[in-house]
Design a protein around this motif. Sequence first.
Motif, mmCIF file in Angstrom:
data_model
loop_
_atom_site.group_PDB
_atom_site.id
_atom_site.type_symbol
_atom_site.label_atom_id
_atom_site.label_comp_id
_atom_site.label_asym_id
_atom_site.label_seq_id
_atom_site.Cartn_x
_atom_site.Cartn_y
_atom_site.Cartn_z
ATOM 1 N N VAL A 22 0.358 -17.602 -78.999
ATOM 2 C CA VAL A 22 1.905 -17.668 -78.964
ATOM 3 C C VAL A 22 2.105 -18.567 -79.163
ATOM 4 C CG1 VAL A 22 1.668 -15.340 -79.120
ATOM 5 C CG2 VAL A 22 3.217 -16.294 -77.419
ATOM 6 N N GLY A 24 2.265 -22.521 -80.273
ATOM 7 C CA GLY A 24 2.223 -22.600 -81.246
ATOM 8 C C GLY A 24 3.611 -21.905 -82.874
ATOM 9 N N GLU A 25 3.625 -20.826 -82.338
ATOM 10 C CA GLU A 25 4.677 -20.147 -83.345
ATOM 11 C C GLU A 25 5.726 -19.932 -83.078
ATOM 12 O OE1 GLU A 25 2.492 -16.428 -83.695
ATOM 13 O OE2 GLU A 25 1.233 -17.183 -84.034
ATOM 14 N N LEU A 26 6.346 -20.221 -80.902
ATOM 15 C CA LEU A 26 7.647 -20.217 -81.124
ATOM 16 C C LEU A 26 8.399 -21.629 -80.771
ATOM 17 C CD1 LEU A 26 6.874 -17.840 -77.859
ATOM 18 C CD2 LEU A 26 8.053 -17.467 -80.034
ATOM 19 N N HIS A 31 9.560 -21.505 -74.804
ATOM 20 C CA HIS A 31 8.069 -21.392 -73.818
ATOM 21 C C HIS A 31 8.059 -21.000 -72.549
ATOM 22 C CE1 HIS A 31 5.643 -24.250 -76.976
ATOM 23 N NE2 HIS A 31 6.218 -23.705 -77.549
#
Length: 64
Positions: A22, A24-26, A31
């Motif tokens: 996930v 790359g979507e946040l 992170h």
Amino acid sequence: MTDLPEGTGDERVDAALGGLAVLGELPVAAHVGVFEEVFAGLEQALAAADDRADGVSDVPDPPR
């Protein structure tokens, strides 16, 4: 970023590492929370390996 291997051979470790997907979507600020969750999952998998029913640890003792 490098590609992660398909699997480690341990379902608990694979499940924990799956949380990294996930990232790359946040936003970067989120992170840290993902890393903390993944780390907790890896700690649980390691503890479970240490607590096998036969009492034999999969992890060697650290050198002294």
